[in-house]
Design a protein around this motif. Structure first.
Motif, PDB file in Angstrom:
ATOM      1  N   ASN A  86      62.425  34.106 -39.955  1.00 41.73           N
ATOM      2  CA  ASN A  86      62.904  35.061 -38.964  1.00 41.73           C
ATOM      3  C   ASN A  86      61.806  36.026 -38.549  1.00 41.73           C
ATOM      4  OD1 ASN A  86      65.487  33.920 -39.119  1.00 41.73           O
ATOM      5  ND2 ASN A  86      66.138  35.338 -40.713  1.00 41.73           N
ATOM      6  N   LYS A  87      60.952  36.410 -39.510  1.00 36.59           N
ATOM      7  CA  LYS A  87      59.838  37.314 -39.194  1.00 36.59           C
ATOM      8  C   LYS A  87      58.833  36.627 -38.275  1.00 36.59           C
ATOM      9  CE  LYS A  87      60.171  39.942 -43.521  1.00 36.59           C
ATOM     10  NZ  LYS A  87      59.540  40.203 -44.841  1.00 36.59           N
ATOM     11  N   LEU A  88      58.551  35.362 -38.526  1.00 31.18           N
ATOM     12  CA  LEU A  88      57.608  34.630 -37.679  1.00 31.18           C
ATOM     13  C   LEU A  88      58.137  34.480 -36.254  1.00 31.18           C
ATOM     14  CD1 LEU A  88      56.499  31.802 -40.132  1.00 31.18           C
ATOM     15  CD2 LEU A  88      55.047  33.630 -39.244  1.00 31.18           C
ATOM     16  N   ALA A  89      59.443  34.297 -36.129  1.00 35.76           N
ATOM     17  CA  ALA A  89      60.051  34.124 -34.814  1.00 35.76           C
ATOM     18  C   ALA A  89      60.373  35.448 -34.138  1.00 35.76           C
ATOM     19  CB  ALA A  89      61.322  33.293 -34.930  1.00 35.76           C
ATOM     20  N   GLY A 135      46.801  41.425 -29.535  1.00 34.75           N
ATOM     21  CA  GLY A 135      47.896  41.961 -30.333  1.00 34.75           C
ATOM     22  C   GLY A 135      48.221  41.166 -31.575  1.00 34.75           C
ATOM     23  N   ARG A 136      47.505  40.071 -31.799  1.00 34.33           N
ATOM     24  CA  ARG A 136      47.754  39.299 -33.014  1.00 34.33           C
ATOM     25  C   ARG A 136      46.532  38.457 -33.362  1.00 34.33           C
ATOM     26  NH1 ARG A 136      52.595  35.590 -30.504  1.00 34.33           N
ATOM     27  NH2 ARG A 136      51.358  34.343 -29.059  1.00 34.33           N
ATOM     28  N   VAL A 137      46.348  38.253 -34.659  1.00 34.09           N
ATOM     29  CA  VAL A 137      45.212  37.480 -35.157  1.00 34.09           C
ATOM     30  C   VAL A 137      45.622  36.028 -35.347  1.00 34.09           C
ATOM     31  CG1 VAL A 137      44.224  39.496 -36.300  1.00 34.09           C
ATOM     32  CG2 VAL A 137      45.782  38.000 -37.569  1.00 34.09           C
ATOM     33  N   ARG A 138      44.624  35.174 -35.516  1.00 37.94           N
ATOM     34  CA  ARG A 138      44.883  33.758 -35.810  1.00 37.94           C
ATOM     35  C   ARG A 138      45.639  33.659 -37.131  1.00 37.94           C
ATOM     36  NH1 ARG A 138      41.970  29.592 -38.522  1.00 37.94           N
ATOM     37  NH2 ARG A 138      42.127  27.555 -37.493  1.00 37.94           N
ATOM     38  N   LEU A 139      46.678  32.848 -37.146  1.00 38.97           N
ATOM     39  CA  LEU A 139      47.552  32.757 -38.309  1.00 38.97           C
ATOM     40  C   LEU A 139      47.663  31.314 -38.755  1.00 38.97           C
ATOM     41  CD1 LEU A 139      49.524  34.470 -40.117  1.00 38.97           C
ATOM     42  CD2 LEU A 139      51.335  33.789 -38.524  1.00 38.97           C
ATOM     43  N   GLN A 140      47.420  31.083 -40.043  1.00 42.77           N
ATOM     44  CA  GLN A 140      47.589  29.762 -40.629  1.00 42.77           C
ATOM     45  C   GLN A 140      48.914  29.703 -41.383  1.00 42.77           C
ATOM     46  OE1 GLN A 140      43.758  29.987 -42.841  1.00 42.77           O
ATOM     47  NE2 GLN A 140      43.367  27.974 -41.958  1.00 42.77           N
ATOM     48  N   GLU A 165      49.928  32.668 -44.002  1.00 42.14           N
ATOM     49  CA  GLU A 165      48.952  33.540 -44.648  1.00 42.14           C
ATOM     50  C   GLU A 165      48.377  34.487 -43.600  1.00 42.14           C
ATOM     51  OE1 GLU A 165      45.968  31.268 -46.619  1.00 42.14           O
ATOM     52  OE2 GLU A 165      47.227  30.946 -48.377  1.00 42.14           O
ATOM     53  N   GLY A 166      48.424  35.783 -43.895  1.00 37.26           N
ATOM     54  CA  GLY A 166      47.856  36.759 -42.978  1.00 37.26           C
ATOM     55  C   GLY A 166      48.925  37.596 -42.295  1.00 37.26           C
ATOM     56  N   THR A 167      48.460  38.485 -41.432  1.00 37.96           N
ATOM     57  CA  THR A 167      49.354  39.389 -40.703  1.00 37.96           C
ATOM     58  C   THR A 167      50.051  38.632 -39.581  1.00 37.96           C
ATOM     59  OG1 THR A 167      47.888  41.242 -41.185  1.00 37.96           O
ATOM     60  CG2 THR A 167      49.479  41.525 -39.396  1.00 37.96           C
ATOM     61  N   ILE A 168      51.360  38.758 -39.503  1.00 37.00           N
ATOM     62  CA  ILE A 168      52.120  38.045 -38.472  1.00 37.00           C
ATOM     63  C   ILE A 168      51.824  38.605 -37.089  1.00 37.00           C
ATOM     64  CG2 ILE A 168      54.441  37.541 -37.620  1.00 37.00           C
ATOM     65  CD1 ILE A 168      55.357  37.361 -40.525  1.00 37.00           C
ATOM     66  N   GLY A 169      51.791  39.937 -36.959  1.00 40.31           N
ATOM     67  CA  GLY A 169      51.524  40.539 -35.663  1.00 40.31           C
ATOM     68  C   GLY A 169      52.696  40.385 -34.717  1.00 40.31           C
ATOM     69  N   SER A 170      52.409  40.394 -33.414  1.00 36.23           N
ATOM     70  CA  SER A 170      53.477  40.295 -32.421  1.00 36.23           C
ATOM     71  C   SER A 170      54.103  38.908 -32.462  1.00 36.23           C
ATOM     72  CB  SER A 170      52.942  40.600 -31.025  1.00 36.23           C
ATOM     73  OG  SER A 170      51.909  39.710 -30.671  1.00 36.23           O
TER      74      SER A 170
END
Length: 224
Positions: A86-89, A135-140, A165-170
């Motif tokens: 849910n956080k990723l979406a 507003g967001r970094v590359r996310l693996q 792994e990493g900050t989810i961001g927007s």
């Protein structure tokens, strides 16, 4: 040293892929736990049933856990999803298709993977990447798909884990597939398994699974 995994035999199963592209191995722990739990349920008679999946057996990884229902060839929707998804979406994903987590160009590949999981049946482990933008970094992220039978005996459900792994961001975050590993269930050696505690599994009439901490909350569809 790189670690390589071979994909099982048959059409579409002949690829060798590298599985060391993550910056660390932290994302693998929930996947290995779920894979070990599913393997403990595996028998020579076929893949486990959805009703056998007991949330207590996935106590430490519930926030990353999901269950899919096949709705068409290569298509499946979320019937249950942990809070991490849910956080990723950026929203509740229950009822949404799995393809909603993927870039349009990656969806045909995902459908092919999902169809192999349910038709072979097979297990699939994916490395996925969400590109960085303003507003967001590359996310693996890492995903595993493990086939399940419905109570009718057809292989139309999937037990899955998705962990990033990493900050989810927007949000929403959408991913492309960078690596895949697919293995037919028929190629797996089924040995004696430890007895598992008898339980009702994910009961059909549950509306919520209460966990000791709020971030492990799961929502289950009432009409599954």
């Amino acid at each position: 040293m790189k670690t390589f995994f071979g994909i099982g035999s048959g059409p579409g199963f002949g690829k060798i892929v590298a599985m060391d592209r993550f910056d660390s191995g932290r994302s693998l722990s929930p996947i290995r736990q779920a894979e070990a739990y599913w393997t403990a349920l595996l028998t020579g008679d076929g893949v486990p049933k959805r009703s056998q999946v007991d949330p207590r057996g996935l106590e430490n990884v519930l926030e990353y856990t999901f269950i899919l229902e096949r709705i068409a060839p290569g298509l499946a929707r979320f019937r249950l999803a942990g809070s991490h998804l849910n956080k990723l979406a950026g929203m509740e994903v229950r009822g949404m298709p799995l393809t909603s987590f993927f870039e349009p160009d990656a969806r045909a590949d995902l459908k092919d993977v999902l169809e192999q999981v349910l038709s072979a049946p097979a297990t699939a482990e994916l490395s996925v990447v969400s590109a960085g933008t303003l507003g967001r970094v590359r996310l693996q992220a890492r995903m595993i798909l493990l086939p399940l039978q419905s109570d009718l005996g057809d292989v139309s459900r999937v037990l899955g884990i998705m962990v990033s792994e990493g900050t989810i961001g927007s949000t929403p975050r959408r991913f492309a597939i960078s690596d895949r590993r697919i293995k037919r269930v028929s190629d797996m050696h089924v040995s004696a398994k430890p007895e598992l505690e008898d339980a009702t599994g994910f009961a059909e009439d549950q509306s919520e699974l209460k966990r000791p901490r709020n971030h492990l909350r799961l929502v289950v569809s009432r009409d599954d």
